[in-house]
Design a protein around this motif. Structure first.
Motif, PDB file in Angstrom:
ATOM      1  N   THR A 287      -6.021 -36.329  -1.008  1.00  0.00           N
ATOM      2  CA  THR A 287      -5.582 -35.070  -0.412  1.00  0.00           C
ATOM      3  C   THR A 287      -4.760 -34.283  -1.424  1.00  0.00           C
ATOM      4  OG1 THR A 287      -3.511 -35.990   0.476  1.00  0.00           O
ATOM      5  CG2 THR A 287      -5.472 -36.106   1.891  1.00  0.00           C
ATOM      6  N   THR A 288      -4.784 -32.963  -1.261  1.00  0.00           N
ATOM      7  CA  THR A 288      -3.897 -32.086  -2.027  1.00  0.00           C
ATOM      8  C   THR A 288      -3.032 -31.331  -1.035  1.00  0.00           C
ATOM      9  OG1 THR A 288      -5.513 -30.277  -2.064  1.00  0.00           O
ATOM     10  CG2 THR A 288      -5.559 -31.836  -3.884  1.00  0.00           C
ATOM     11  N   CYS A 289      -1.843 -30.996  -1.474  1.00  0.00           N
ATOM     12  CA  CYS A 289      -0.838 -30.453  -0.560  1.00  0.00           C
ATOM     13  C   CYS A 289      -0.084 -29.312  -1.231  1.00  0.00           C
ATOM     14  CB  CYS A 289       0.122 -31.573  -0.147  1.00  0.00           C
ATOM     15  SG  CYS A 289       1.325 -31.126   1.123  1.00  0.00           S
ATOM     16  N   LYS A 290       0.544 -28.496  -0.417  1.00  0.00           N
ATOM     17  CA  LYS A 290       1.316 -27.366  -0.926  1.00  0.00           C
ATOM     18  C   LYS A 290       2.541 -27.821  -1.700  1.00  0.00           C
ATOM     19  CE  LYS A 290       3.056 -22.860   0.618  1.00  0.00           C
ATOM     20  NZ  LYS A 290       3.334 -21.978   1.799  1.00  0.00           N
ATOM     21  N   ASP A 291       2.958 -29.063  -1.522  1.00  0.00           N
ATOM     22  CA  ASP A 291       4.099 -29.589  -2.276  1.00  0.00           C
ATOM     23  C   ASP A 291       3.711 -29.989  -3.697  1.00  0.00           C
ATOM     24  OD1 ASP A 291       2.654 -31.888  -1.902  1.00  0.00           O
ATOM     25  OD2 ASP A 291       4.142 -32.887  -0.654  1.00  0.00           O
ATOM     26  N   LYS A 292       2.461 -29.629  -4.125  1.00  0.00           N
ATOM     27  CA  LYS A 292       1.961 -29.850  -5.491  1.00  0.00           C
ATOM     28  C   LYS A 292       1.763 -31.327  -5.808  1.00  0.00           C
ATOM     29  CE  LYS A 292       4.182 -25.619  -7.165  1.00  0.00           C
ATOM     30  NZ  LYS A 292       5.076 -25.021  -8.188  1.00  0.00           N
TER      31      LYS A 292
ATOM     32  N   GLN B  24      -0.070 -27.181 -13.525  1.00  0.00           N
ATOM     33  CA  GLN B  24       1.290 -26.649 -13.534  1.00  0.00           C
ATOM     34  C   GLN B  24       1.442 -25.347 -12.749  1.00  0.00           C
ATOM     35  OE1 GLN B  24       3.925 -28.319 -14.813  1.00  0.00           O
ATOM     36  NE2 GLN B  24       2.437 -29.967 -15.171  1.00  0.00           N
ATOM     37  N   GLY B  25       0.357 -24.659 -12.455  1.00  0.00           N
ATOM     38  CA  GLY B  25       0.447 -23.389 -11.747  1.00  0.00           C
ATOM     39  C   GLY B  25       0.853 -23.554 -10.300  1.00  0.00           C
ATOM     40  N   ALA B  26       1.234 -22.435  -9.696  1.00  0.00           N
ATOM     41  CA  ALA B  26       1.708 -22.451  -8.312  1.00  0.00           C
ATOM     42  C   ALA B  26       0.586 -22.286  -7.303  1.00  0.00           C
ATOM     43  CB  ALA B  26       2.744 -21.346  -8.113  1.00  0.00           C
ATOM     44  N   ARG B  27      -0.630 -21.950  -7.748  1.00  0.00           N
ATOM     45  CA  ARG B  27      -1.730 -21.715  -6.828  1.00  0.00           C
ATOM     46  C   ARG B  27      -2.283 -23.035  -6.283  1.00  0.00           C
ATOM     47  NH1 ARG B  27      -4.266 -16.980  -7.201  1.00  0.00           N
ATOM     48  NH2 ARG B  27      -4.991 -17.604  -5.126  1.00  0.00           N
ATOM     49  N   PRO B  28      -3.078 -22.993  -5.185  1.00  0.00           N
ATOM     50  CA  PRO B  28      -3.580 -24.220  -4.564  1.00  0.00           C
ATOM     51  C   PRO B  28      -4.454 -25.068  -5.485  1.00  0.00           C
ATOM     52  CG  PRO B  28      -3.801 -22.360  -3.071  1.00  0.00           C
ATOM     53  CD  PRO B  28      -3.381 -21.796  -4.379  1.00  0.00           C
TER      54      PRO B  28
ATOM     55  N   MET C   9       0.188 -20.439 -17.050  1.00  0.00           N
ATOM     56  CA  MET C   9      -0.126 -19.048 -17.372  1.00  0.00           C
ATOM     57  C   MET C   9      -1.192 -18.479 -16.443  1.00  0.00           C
ATOM     58  SD  MET C   9       2.016 -18.614 -19.737  1.00  0.00           S
ATOM     59  CE  MET C   9       1.525 -16.980 -20.270  1.00  0.00           C
ATOM     60  N   SER C  10      -1.417 -19.114 -15.295  1.00  0.00           N
ATOM     61  CA  SER C  10      -2.355 -18.664 -14.263  1.00  0.00           C
ATOM     62  C   SER C  10      -3.802 -18.681 -14.734  1.00  0.00           C
ATOM     63  CB  SER C  10      -1.986 -17.249 -13.771  1.00  0.00           C
ATOM     64  OG  SER C  10      -0.716 -17.263 -13.166  1.00  0.00           O
ATOM     65  N   GLU C  11      -4.135 -19.571 -15.659  1.00  0.00           N
ATOM     66  CA  GLU C  11      -5.525 -19.776 -16.056  1.00  0.00           C
ATOM     67  C   GLU C  11      -6.133 -20.861 -15.175  1.00  0.00           C
ATOM     68  OE1 GLU C  11      -4.571 -20.770 -20.118  1.00  0.00           O
ATOM     69  OE2 GLU C  11      -5.555 -18.931 -20.814  1.00  0.00           O
ATOM     70  N   ARG C  12      -7.366 -20.636 -14.749  1.00  0.00           N
ATOM     71  CA  ARG C  12      -8.027 -21.646 -13.913  1.00  0.00           C
ATOM     72  C   ARG C  12      -8.407 -22.864 -14.768  1.00  0.00           C
ATOM     73  NH1 ARG C  12     -12.191 -18.573  -9.885  1.00  0.00           N
ATOM     74  NH2 ARG C  12     -13.221 -18.001 -11.833  1.00  0.00           N
ATOM     75  N   GLN C  13      -8.175 -24.046 -14.193  1.00  0.00           N
ATOM     76  CA  GLN C  13      -8.414 -25.298 -14.900  1.00  0.00           C
ATOM     77  C   GLN C  13      -9.234 -26.256 -14.054  1.00  0.00           C
ATOM     78  OE1 GLN C  13      -4.388 -26.693 -15.624  1.00  0.00           O
ATOM     79  NE2 GLN C  13      -4.407 -25.914 -17.729  1.00  0.00           N
ATOM     80  N   LEU C  14      -9.886 -27.188 -14.761  1.00  0.00           N
ATOM     81  CA  LEU C  14     -10.505 -28.341 -14.112  1.00  0.00           C
ATOM     82  C   LEU C  14     -10.064 -29.580 -14.878  1.00  0.00           C
ATOM     83  CD1 LEU C  14     -13.133 -29.382 -16.043  1.00  0.00           C
ATOM     84  CD2 LEU C  14     -14.064 -27.247 -15.161  1.00  0.00           C
ATOM     85  N   ALA C  15      -9.948 -30.693 -14.160  1.00  0.00           N
ATOM     86  CA  ALA C  15      -9.466 -31.925 -14.782  1.00  0.00           C
ATOM     87  C   ALA C  15     -10.135 -33.128 -14.135  1.00  0.00           C
ATOM     88  CB  ALA C  15      -7.942 -32.034 -14.673  1.00  0.00           C
TER      89      ALA C  15
ATOM     90  N   ILE D   4      -8.040 -37.615 -18.137  1.00  0.00           N
ATOM     91  CA  ILE D   4      -8.917 -38.023 -19.237  1.00  0.00           C
ATOM     92  C   ILE D   4      -9.716 -36.834 -19.755  1.00  0.00           C
ATOM     93  CG2 ILE D   4      -9.062 -40.393 -18.396  1.00  0.00           C
ATOM     94  CD1 ILE D   4     -11.770 -39.763 -17.218  1.00  0.00           C
ATOM     95  N   ALA D   5      -9.755 -35.740 -18.992  1.00  0.00           N
ATOM     96  CA  ALA D   5     -10.405 -34.510 -19.435  1.00  0.00           C
ATOM     97  C   ALA D   5      -9.703 -33.336 -18.770  1.00  0.00           C
ATOM     98  CB  ALA D   5     -11.893 -34.516 -19.089  1.00  0.00           C
ATOM     99  N   LEU D   6      -9.489 -32.275 -19.548  1.00  0.00           N
ATOM    100  CA  LEU D   6      -8.837 -31.075 -19.030  1.00  0.00           C
ATOM    101  C   LEU D   6      -9.446 -29.866 -19.731  1.00  0.00           C
ATOM    102  CD1 LEU D   6      -6.584 -29.721 -17.311  1.00  0.00           C
ATOM    103  CD2 LEU D   6      -5.073 -29.993 -19.289  1.00  0.00           C
ATOM    104  N   GLN D   7      -9.939 -28.903 -18.953  1.00  0.00           N
ATOM    105  CA  GLN D   7     -10.546 -27.705 -19.519  1.00  0.00           C
ATOM    106  C   GLN D   7      -9.991 -26.468 -18.826  1.00  0.00           C
ATOM    107  OE1 GLN D   7     -14.833 -27.653 -19.656  1.00  0.00           O
ATOM    108  NE2 GLN D   7     -15.001 -29.782 -20.343  1.00  0.00           N
ATOM    109  N   GLU D   8      -9.790 -25.418 -19.616  1.00  0.00           N
ATOM    110  CA  GLU D   8      -9.385 -24.131 -19.070  1.00  0.00           C
ATOM    111  C   GLU D   8     -10.607 -23.223 -19.016  1.00  0.00           C
ATOM    112  OE1 GLU D   8      -6.209 -22.630 -21.399  1.00  0.00           O
ATOM    113  OE2 GLU D   8      -4.737 -24.071 -20.604  1.00  0.00           O
ATOM    114  N   MET D   9     -10.712 -22.417 -17.939  1.00  0.00           N
ATOM    115  CA  MET D   9     -11.916 -21.627 -17.730  1.00  0.00           C
ATOM    116  C   MET D   9     -11.677 -20.139 -17.965  1.00  0.00           C
ATOM    117  SD  MET D   9     -13.502 -23.608 -14.428  1.00  0.00           S
ATOM    118  CE  MET D   9     -14.791 -22.396 -14.293  1.00  0.00           C
ATOM    119  N   ASP D  10     -10.918 -19.487 -17.085  1.00  0.00           N
ATOM    120  CA  ASP D  10     -10.687 -18.051 -17.203  1.00  0.00           C
ATOM    121  C   ASP D  10      -9.380 -17.717 -16.503  1.00  0.00           C
ATOM    122  OD1 ASP D  10     -11.276 -18.060 -14.436  1.00  0.00           O
ATOM    123  OD2 ASP D  10     -13.391 -17.684 -14.817  1.00  0.00           O
ATOM    124  N   THR D  11      -9.102 -16.415 -16.379  1.00  0.00           N
ATOM    125  CA  THR D  11      -7.842 -15.974 -15.777  1.00  0.00           C
ATOM    126  C   THR D  11      -8.034 -15.351 -14.404  1.00  0.00           C
ATOM    127  OG1 THR D  11      -8.047 -13.857 -16.952  1.00  0.00           O
ATOM    128  CG2 THR D  11      -6.737 -15.606 -18.009  1.00  0.00           C
TER     129      THR D  11
END
Length: 383
Positions: free
Chosen positions: A95-100, A121-125, A144-150, A161-168
């Motif tokens: 589960t993911t939660c608003k408490d990060k 690290q971002g504040a978005r869901p 910096m509000s960039e969308r990520q996948l991990a 083990i993997a982290l990629q940044e996509m766009d803003t």
């Protein structure tokens, strides 16, 4: 959700035939949340086990076949729950939660077996799903509000083990996973594209494949189970894109000239038959999904009606779409006792005649409409 002081959710049975009247009554109504229910997901291997999560920070597991609450996780989450996903055999829950926090939960022990604070690290869901091998895939935002996948391994949950940044873009990425092809599809709210990645066991683990683009943004997205695809056209995924006034199907196909069945595209996939009963799973038993072949296409079994057996009913109560309003079938009790051949009720035309004339002889008392005399019950309730 029906309007009431006690928020609840209902389960409907969609028939294979065309119903003769509008379906207004659910097969079963589940009441237990104090606020709006926003997440519903079925257990992957246990029969009739449904998970619900609401604005009250609760996770409740139900046995839809009896209408009972199996488990209630009320001390795990401290804030609004964003999403919930089962692992392949249904033994764990992420589960993911608003408490990060991302939490891996053993629901039967009602304890958190792994937890990660601020996976992004971002504040978005944040969204999280299980992979077939037990790894966890998450989407979120950077500082910096960039969308990520991990991609995360539960054996070392401290760093991805993997982290990629996509766009803003500011749209939350919704992940959809196909375990047969190990492909993750990312659909952003408000985006007009679908990106898809392949997950492998070797570095860099997450490989970008391609992007589907369209002109109109999506308000939401649905994902077709693998057994609903057209194998003759090499269709590997189908989405249902929600627009403002329509729902558009989007098919993902692999271009191949051969008309033969493609074994590499369609390995045996989880079917609709459960591997466990709800009581077996609750007692601690686990099982892998029951697999089916798509070689000849999937043909759904007939008479797959959901039967609800409550403690105060000696026999299963099945609610088909044609159940008359005001009958025992429709959930509105009458004074008629069910005869041996089924449930009885007063027809609409009979009620109209009764209100305008005294010629209609309707017996609704327990003495004249009982199991002992089913023929009299049939004549008195339907004449």
């Amino acid at each position: 959700m029906p309007p009431s002081s006690q928020p609840c959710h209902g389960v409907w049975q969609i028939p294979d035939y065309v119903p003769v009247r509008n379906m207004t009554e659910p097969v079963v109504t589940l009441e237990g949340h104090s606020k709006r229910v926003g997440i519903l997901t079925w257990h992957p291997t246990a029969r009739n086990v449904l998970l619900s999560a609401g604005g009250d920070n609760l996770v409740i597991l139900w046995n839809v076949g009896t209408g009972e609450m199996l488990l209630r996780l009320d001390e795990v989450h401290t804030d609004l729950i964003y999403n919930a996903c089962w692992n392949r055999n249904g033994s764990l829950l992420v589960t993911t939660c608003k408490d990060k926090h991302v939490r891996v939960i053993d629901p039967r022990k009602q304890q958190v077996v792994a937890e990660k604070s601020k996976p992004h690290q971002g504040a978005r869901p944040v969204r999280a799903i299980f992979m077939a091998d037990g790894k966890i895939f998450t989407t979120g935002f950077s500082r910096m509000s960039e969308r990520q996948l991990a991609l995360w391994d539960l054996k070392s949950f401290e760093e991805p083990i993997a982290l990629q940044e996509m766009d803003t873009s500011n749209g939350v990425l919704l992940p959809f996973y196909d375990p047969d092809s190990s492909i993750v599809y990312l659909c952003g709210k408000g985006d007009s594209s679908i990106r898809y990645f392949e997950i492998t066991d070797e570095p860099p683990y997450v490989h970008y494949l391609s992007t589907y683009s369209s002109k109109e943004p999506q308000r939401g997205m649905g994902f077709m189970p693998k057994r609903g695809l057209d194998v003759s056209k090499c269709e590997i995924a189908r989405f249902f894109k929600l627009h403002e006034r329509k729902c558009e199907p989007i098919a993902m196909t692999v271009p191949r000239k051969s008309d033969l069945f493609q074994d590499d595209l369609y390995p045996d996939t989880p079917g609709p038959e459960p591997a466990l009963e709800a009581d077996e799973w609750l007692s601690g038993k686990d099982a892998e999904p029951v697999l089916i072949s798509l070689r000849d296409g999937y043909v759904p079994a007939k008479n797959r009606e959901l039967k609800v057996v409550r403690k105060n009913h000696p026999a299963p109560v099945v609610l088909p779409a044609w159940a008359p309003r005001g009958s025992v079938l429709s959930g509105q009790p009458t004074s008629c006792h069910p005869p041996a051949w089924g449930y009885c009720s007063v027809s609409e035309s009979c009620r109209m005649r009764r209100s305008s004339s005294s010629s209609c002889r309707v017996r609704r008392s327990a003495a004249s409409c009982s199991r002992a005399d089913s023929s009299m019950a049939r004549r008195s309730c339907w004449s």
